[in-house]
Design a protein around this motif. Structure first.
Motif, PDB file in Angstrom:
ATOM      1  N   LEU A  76      -4.367   0.100  -3.656  1.00 59.76           N
ATOM      2  CA  LEU A  76      -4.965   0.982  -2.666  1.00 59.76           C
ATOM      3  C   LEU A  76      -4.039   2.152  -2.374  1.00 59.76           C
ATOM      4  CD1 LEU A  76      -7.194   1.646  -0.641  1.00 59.76           C
ATOM      5  CD2 LEU A  76      -5.961   0.236   1.027  1.00 59.76           C
ATOM      6  N   LEU A  77      -2.746   1.853  -2.222  1.00 57.71           N
ATOM      7  CA  LEU A  77      -1.774   2.875  -1.842  1.00 57.71           C
ATOM      8  C   LEU A  77      -0.577   2.868  -2.763  1.00 57.71           C
ATOM      9  CD1 LEU A  77      -1.712   2.042   1.964  1.00 57.71           C
ATOM     10  CD2 LEU A  77      -2.952   3.931   0.900  1.00 57.71           C
ATOM     11  N   ARG A  78      -0.074   4.045  -3.050  1.00 58.94           N
ATOM     12  CA  ARG A  78       1.176   4.182  -3.787  1.00 58.94           C
ATOM     13  C   ARG A  78       2.073   5.096  -2.978  1.00 58.94           C
ATOM     14  NH1 ARG A  78       1.894   4.082 -10.080  1.00 58.94           N
ATOM     15  NH2 ARG A  78       4.149   3.871 -10.100  1.00 58.94           N
ATOM     16  N   LYS A  79       3.196   4.546  -2.517  1.00 51.50           N
ATOM     17  CA  LYS A  79       4.125   5.337  -1.712  1.00 51.50           C
ATOM     18  C   LYS A  79       4.892   6.311  -2.595  1.00 51.50           C
ATOM     19  CE  LYS A  79       5.291   2.954   2.507  1.00 51.50           C
ATOM     20  NZ  LYS A  79       6.370   2.395   3.320  1.00 51.50           N
ATOM     21  N   LYS A  80       5.205   7.441  -2.027  1.00 54.19           N
ATOM     22  CA  LYS A  80       6.036   8.434  -2.702  1.00 54.19           C
ATOM     23  C   LYS A  80       7.496   8.092  -2.401  1.00 54.19           C
ATOM     24  CE  LYS A  80       2.569  11.988  -1.964  1.00 54.19           C
ATOM     25  NZ  LYS A  80       2.236  13.201  -1.224  1.00 54.19           N
ATOM     26  N   THR A  81       8.100   7.289  -3.278  1.00 54.17           N
ATOM     27  CA  THR A  81       9.504   6.929  -3.097  1.00 54.17           C
ATOM     28  C   THR A  81      10.272   7.270  -4.362  1.00 54.17           C
ATOM     29  OG1 THR A  81       9.177   4.673  -3.894  1.00 54.17           O
ATOM     30  CG2 THR A  81       8.940   5.016  -1.529  1.00 54.17           C
ATOM     31  N   ARG A  82      11.562   7.541  -4.191  1.00 49.51           N
ATOM     32  CA  ARG A  82      12.399   7.908  -5.340  1.00 49.51           C
ATOM     33  C   ARG A  82      12.757   6.698  -6.196  1.00 49.51           C
ATOM     34  NH1 ARG A  82      16.905  10.464  -2.244  1.00 49.51           N
ATOM     35  NH2 ARG A  82      15.564  10.660  -0.463  1.00 49.51           N
TER      36      ARG A  82
ATOM     37  N   PHE B 164      -4.866   5.983  -3.015  1.00 49.38           N
ATOM     38  CA  PHE B 164      -4.238   7.138  -2.378  1.00 49.38           C
ATOM     39  C   PHE B 164      -2.739   7.127  -2.622  1.00 49.38           C
ATOM     40  CE2 PHE B 164      -7.751   5.879   0.468  1.00 49.38           C
ATOM     41  CZ  PHE B 164      -8.453   7.081   0.601  1.00 49.38           C
ATOM     42  N   GLU B 165      -2.148   8.311  -2.692  1.00 45.03           N
ATOM     43  CA  GLU B 165      -0.702   8.466  -2.567  1.00 45.03           C
ATOM     44  C   GLU B 165      -0.448   8.520  -1.064  1.00 45.03           C
ATOM     45  OE1 GLU B 165       1.755   8.845  -4.995  1.00 45.03           O
ATOM     46  OE2 GLU B 165       0.254   8.424  -6.528  1.00 45.03           O
ATOM     47  N   CYS B 166       0.636   7.906  -0.623  1.00 48.80           N
ATOM     48  CA  CYS B 166       0.911   7.937   0.811  1.00 48.80           C
ATOM     49  C   CYS B 166       2.383   8.267   1.046  1.00 48.80           C
ATOM     50  CB  CYS B 166       0.508   6.625   1.487  1.00 48.80           C
ATOM     51  SG  CYS B 166       1.513   5.212   1.080  1.00 48.80           S
ATOM     52  N   PRO B 167       2.680   8.779   2.235  1.00 45.71           N
ATOM     53  CA  PRO B 167       4.068   9.140   2.539  1.00 45.71           C
ATOM     54  C   PRO B 167       4.950   7.901   2.645  1.00 45.71           C
ATOM     55  CG  PRO B 167       2.687   9.372   4.487  1.00 45.71           C
ATOM     56  CD  PRO B 167       1.775   9.052   3.341  1.00 45.71           C
ATOM     57  N   ASP B 168       6.237   8.108   2.484  1.00 46.70           N
ATOM     58  CA  ASP B 168       7.212   7.029   2.582  1.00 46.70           C
ATOM     59  C   ASP B 168       7.533   6.777   4.055  1.00 46.70           C
ATOM     60  OD1 ASP B 168       9.044   5.079   2.033  1.00 46.70           O
ATOM     61  OD2 ASP B 168      10.586   6.430   1.265  1.00 46.70           O
ATOM     62  N   GLU B 169       6.555   6.203   4.735  1.00 46.61           N
ATOM     63  CA  GLU B 169       6.690   5.852   6.145  1.00 46.61           C
ATOM     64  C   GLU B 169       6.208   4.410   6.296  1.00 46.61           C
ATOM     65  OE1 GLU B 169       5.733   9.065   9.080  1.00 46.61           O
ATOM     66  OE2 GLU B 169       4.649   9.879   7.350  1.00 46.61           O
ATOM     67  N   PHE B 170       6.511   3.806   7.440  1.00 45.86           N
ATOM     68  CA  PHE B 170       6.092   2.423   7.659  1.00 45.86           C
ATOM     69  C   PHE B 170       4.660   2.438   8.171  1.00 45.86           C
ATOM     70  CE2 PHE B 170       5.762  -1.853   9.071  1.00 45.86           C
ATOM     71  CZ  PHE B 170       6.585  -2.545   8.212  1.00 45.86           C
TER      72      PHE B 170
END
Length: 181
Positions: free
Chosen positions: A130-136, A148-154
């Motif tokens: 469902l979600l893929r976080k934008k993390t390094r 969805f792409e989602c921000p690297d937040e909790f």
């Protein structure tokens, strides 16, 4: 619970629309092999809501099964140690397996799970997240279906939790940092 969320990232309607699109794509892609058997595997507990909605959006016969794995405990970050708490009930050898994942964060848990399931010789193994976080520092995992792409937040809601709370929110939102720091 709503007051614990600083902002909504994906509304209930946005989630419903995107899950319906993902279900239509899976229906289209798997129609030629549906007779060989399709097994959707949910990673409990977070992905159960997503998989239930996704399964209803797929217009093919599917079997649903569940695994429980742990790498978080009650913390906000993955521990990096993956344990299988509940294994599949279904035989997946020679069958088409779609892992329904709620969120791809570090990817460590999913990477472990994919290696484990691949060793059981499925006909194919794909991921619908469902979600893929934008993390390094994310493991290199190919997701055939991404909501969805989602921000690297909790984030919490729609199955995602913090210490087993907030899963039942109908949307996905950012949890206020003072609640988990």
């Amino acid at each position: 619970m709503n007051e614990d969320v600083s902002r909504v990232i994906f509304s209930e309607q946005e989630l419903a629309d995107r899950v319906a699109e993902m279900g239509a794509a899976i229906t289209r892609d798997y129609a030629p092999v549906a007779d060989e058997g399709i097994v959707m595997v949910s990673v409990l507990r977070g992905a159960a809501i997503f998989m239930a909605d996704l399964a209803r959006a797929i217009e093919l016969p599917i079997e649903m099964d569940y695994m429980a794995v742990s790498s978080y405990g009650n913390g906000a970050k993955s521990s990096g140690v993956v344990r299988i708490l509940k294994d599949l009930s279904s035989e997946i050898t020679g069958r088409h397996v779609i892992i329904a994942e709620d969120i791809l964060d570090s990817g460590l848990t999913l990477q472990y799970l994919m290696k484990n399931l691949q060793s059981r010789k499925p006909a194919s193994l794909e991921v619908a997240t469902l979600l893929r976080k934008k993390t390094r520092a994310q493991a290199d995992i190919r997701c055939r279906y991404t909501g969805f792409e989602c921000p690297d937040e909790f984030i919490v809601g729609y199955g995602l939790d913090y210490a087993e709370r907030y899963r039942n929110l109908p949307y996905i939102g950012v949890l206020k940092p003072e609640l988990y720091q």
